[in-house]
Scaffold this motif. Structure first.
Motif, short mmCIF file in Angstrom:
data_model
loop_
_atom_site.label_atom_id
_atom_site.label_comp_id
_atom_site.label_asym_id
_atom_site.label_seq_id
_atom_site.Cartn_x
_atom_site.Cartn_y
_atom_site.Cartn_z
N ARG B 69 0.36 -1.60 -0.51
CA ARG B 69 -0.21 0.04 -0.45
C ARG B 69 0.86 1.47 -0.07
NH1 ARG B 69 -2.55 2.28 4.24
NH2 ARG B 69 -3.32 4.42 4.11
N SER B 70 1.50 0.93 0.57
CA SER B 70 2.74 2.26 0.76
C SER B 70 3.57 2.52 -0.45
CB SER B 70 3.66 2.03 2.33
OG SER B 70 4.56 3.01 2.17
N SER B 71 4.05 2.17 -1.12
CA SER B 71 4.97 1.81 -2.25
C SER B 71 3.82 2.42 -3.25
CB SER B 71 5.34 0.66 -2.68
OG SER B 71 5.76 -0.05 -1.55
N LEU B 72 2.62 2.14 -3.43
CA LEU B 72 1.70 2.13 -4.96
C LEU B 72 1.26 3.10 -4.03
CD1 LEU B 72 -0.74 -1.15 -4.67
CD2 LEU B 72 0.64 0.04 -6.51
N LEU B 73 1.45 4.77 -2.62
CA LEU B 73 0.73 5.59 -2.54
C LEU B 73 1.87 6.16 -2.63
CD1 LEU B 73 -1.05 4.95 0.81
CD2 LEU B 73 -1.88 5.58 -1.18
N ILE B 74 2.85 6.17 -2.57
CA ILE B 74 4.08 7.06 -3.33
C ILE B 74 4.30 6.84 -4.49
CG2 ILE B 74 6.29 6.68 -3.56
CD1 ILE B 74 6.79 5.72 -0.36
N VAL B 75 4.30 5.60 -5.33
CA VAL B 75 3.84 5.53 -6.65
C VAL B 75 3.19 6.50 -7.49
CG1 VAL B 75 3.38 4.22 -9.05
CG2 VAL B 75 5.81 3.48 -7.01
N ALA B 76 2.14 6.89 -6.39
CA ALA B 76 1.19 7.61 -6.71
C ALA B 76 1.16 8.56 -6.47
CB ALA B 76 -0.17 7.07 -6.50
N GLY B 77 2.00 9.44 -5.80
CA GLY B 77 2.06 10.56 -5.54
C GLY B 77 2.73 10.74 -6.51
N ILE B 139 9.56 11.57 0.44
CA ILE B 139 10.31 10.65 -0.68
C ILE B 139 9.58 11.20 -2.02
CG2 ILE B 139 10.44 8.47 -1.45
CD1 ILE B 139 9.59 7.22 0.98
N ILE B 140 7.74 11.94 -1.88
CA ILE B 140 7.50 12.18 -3.30
C ILE B 140 8.13 12.88 -3.52
CG2 ILE B 140 5.11 12.09 -3.54
CD1 ILE B 140 3.68 10.86 -1.86
#
Lengths: 302, 274
Positions: B69-77, B139-140
């Motif tokens: 979930r975290s990685s997907l959120l970062i990618v989505a950001g 990170i984003i």
């Protein structure tokens, strides 16, 4: 309104329209300025101070840079990065040339595609994962030692990443493993663009495979080789992930690289100034290595 | 091609050997991951009773669902914003040719070979001053900025090559710049945008340095950053470490195998331009 006035007005309008084009560039420029340009300027600024990240910064002049270029440990660390170039760049490019030639000459269809896909795999997984996988492979009871024992060379077994003589080359092997696929595919692509008439001409001149490679393939691949070298040299000089995971820089400073040392100096030892100076030097080294490669391999592109 | 059989054979054998070497680390990890927990695994030995349950344990211990979930959120950001603003900037610099655009472009080029390590220290202090340490924003936001040199370079290269006549035609039809961008240029740029998206996805997912410097909580990091933490915590439990690492690298592997062609094409073009 007179005709010239209308024209002038239209010109003015066109000019503002052109300037309003900046609105398109602005968001990107803003993010770049805030998160790259400003930090970049700050790196230069920090590098001129002694600062522990909390207290008052003391002016240091160029003394941090003097330290980078005179401290034996730091020089060794920079040297390590250059040794890694042999493994990260020369081996993948050299081996890549061989593999690409083979793939092009021998393989058609499924076999060739499979070979290329599998060789490419290491490129898509996180470097950290590559580091973990190879730490296991190279550990005392890992596969490499198991194989050595299996073929009766048990005397050679060791903790490859843990011993002084073998740690750095072992880290290099991991990098070579990661980068071979990218180089191979780049070179295969380059080879597929070579005019077959060139090979025919070479063959009519009685060239064997080796002559053919030296006279036709290699010169035609100049640009692709340049790209491979650029990418891999940067990967070697700015390496971090693999080293952090596989050895943590040890044993001693055997595998410490500038990227890791910057991290350690800045966040563990709180020597922000020295870390920044090393950062500036690293940046300069990358440019110093990459610019000549670009010049040499791109000049006839016109 | 008229190669001797022997030449064919040695060549093929060599390639097969190389493929095996490439796969060995994965296979060796798998064999270790299937050994009973608490034992000391050896390099490559297929266990008589493979413990597939180790993967379940690793999934729980690594808190995989949170990590994904975290990685997907970062990618989505990161990825949509980076692609959008880079496309806009590429359009401005490559097509509209804004006055002074050359200078802006050179400024972007400056960052093209920049090692992230060289700016990570000031980024840390800056993110701290923004009060964003230990959030995914840490990170984003920097990643978007750090990707701009390459992304803008990439998109500009596309827009430079779009014939001017297309835009003129759209203008004659009465569309303004905004419409020209969305209706004409973006659809045309789709291949370039797709490649850039793939590259940025991969680089974000695999980003390690920013994750470990700026975020302490592994559950708020990228996949690679989380894997680093996992190694730190379970480095001595070889069985679990191997199982966990395999789990963590599976998503990229699956995505790669599905979109193989696009991935390879994107990475090739990426390095050819960069």
């Amino acid at each position: 309104m007179t005709a010239p006035a209308v024209r002038a007005r239209r010109r003015r309008w066109a000019r503002t329209a052109r300037w309003s084009g900046w609105l398109w560039v602005l968001p990107a420029l803003l993010m770049y300025a805030v998160f790259v340009l400003r930090p970049l300027a700050l790196t230069f600024q920090y590098s001129l101070y002694h600062w522990n990240g909390i207290g008052v910064a003391r002016w240091a002049g160029l003394s941090n840079y003097v330290t980078v270029f005179t401290d034996r440990d730091l020089l060794k660390i920079i040297g390590n990065a250059f040794i890694l170039i042999i493994f990260f760049s020369f081996i993948p490019v050299g081996l890549g040339l061989l593999v690409a030639t083979l793939v092009r000459r021998i393989t058609t269809g499924v076999f060739g595609t499979t070979v290329r896909t599998i060789l490419f795999l290491p490129q898509v997984i996180p470097l950290v994962a590559a580091g973990i996988a190879w730490s296991w492979l190279l550990s005392s009871n890992g596969l490499v030692n198991q194989l050595l024992r299996g073929i009766g060379l048990g005397g050679l077994t060791r903790a490859w990443l843990g011993e002084f003589d073998t740690a750095l080359p072992a880290v290099g092997v991991i990098g070579a493993w990661v980068l071979l696929g990218l180089c191979t595919i780049l070179l295969v692509t380059g080879m597929s663009k070579i005019d077959p008439a060139l090979y025919e001409a070479a063959r009519l001149d009685g060239a064997g495979p080796v002559r053919e490679f030296l006279a036709v393939t290699l010169p035609s691949l100049r640009q692709e080789i340049g790209v491979c070298l650029t990418v891999t040299v940067i990967a070697a000089l700015a390496s971090f992930d693999i080293v952090y995971i596989a050895t943590g820089g040890g044993p001693g400073l055997q595998t410490t690289v500038p990227g890791l040392e910057i991290y350690r100096l800045a966040f563990a030892q709180r020597q922000v100034g020295l870390a920044s100076a090393l950062g500036v030097v690293l940046m300069a080294l990358v440019l110093l290595c990459v610019l000549p490669i670009q010049r040499l391999t791109r000049e006839d592109k016109g | 091609m008229n190669l001797s059989r022997r030449e064919q054979l040695t060549g093929r054998l060599f390639l097969i050997a190389l493929v095996l070497v490439t796969l060995l680390p994965f296979v060796s990890m798998l064999s270790a991951a299937l050994q009973p927990r608490g034992t000391v695994p050896t390099g490559l030995a297929w266990p008589s009773d493979p413990q597939w349950g180790n993967f379940v344990d690793a999934f729980d211990v690594a808190n995989m669902s949170a990590l994904l979930r975290s990685s997907l959120l970062i990618v989505a950001g990161v990825v949509p914003v980076a692609v959008l603003i880079a496309t806009m900037a590429g359009f401005g610099l490559g097509h509209l040719r804004v006055p002074g655009g050359r200078f802006a472009f050179l400024l972007f080029l400056l960052g093209l070979t920049l090692p992230f390590e060289a700016v990570i220290t000031p980024i840390y202090y800056q993110v701290r001053d923004f009060g964003l340490l230990n959030t995914r924003w840490a990170i984003i936001l920097p990643l978007i900025g750090l990707y701009m040199p390459f992304a803008v370079f990439w998109m500009r290269a596309h827009f430079v090559n779009v014939p001017q006549e297309l835009a003129d035609a759209a203008r004659v039809d009465g569309s303004n710049t905004w419409q020209l961008f969305w209706r004409v240029q973006v659809p045309l740029a789709r291949p370039a945008i797709a490649s850039l998206t793939i590259l940025l996805f991969l680089w974000t997912w695999n980003q390690f340095l920013l994750a470990i410097v700026l975020v302490d909580d592994p559950a708020k990091r990228t996949m690679a950053g989380a894997l680093g933490a996992f190694q730190g915590q379970w480095g001595t439990d070889q069985v679990l470490l191997c199982a966990g690492s395999l789990l963590i690298l599976t998503p990229t592997l699956i995505v790669f195998l599905i979109f193989q062609r696009q991935f390879i094409k994107a990475l090739l073009q990426g390095s050819l331009k960069g």
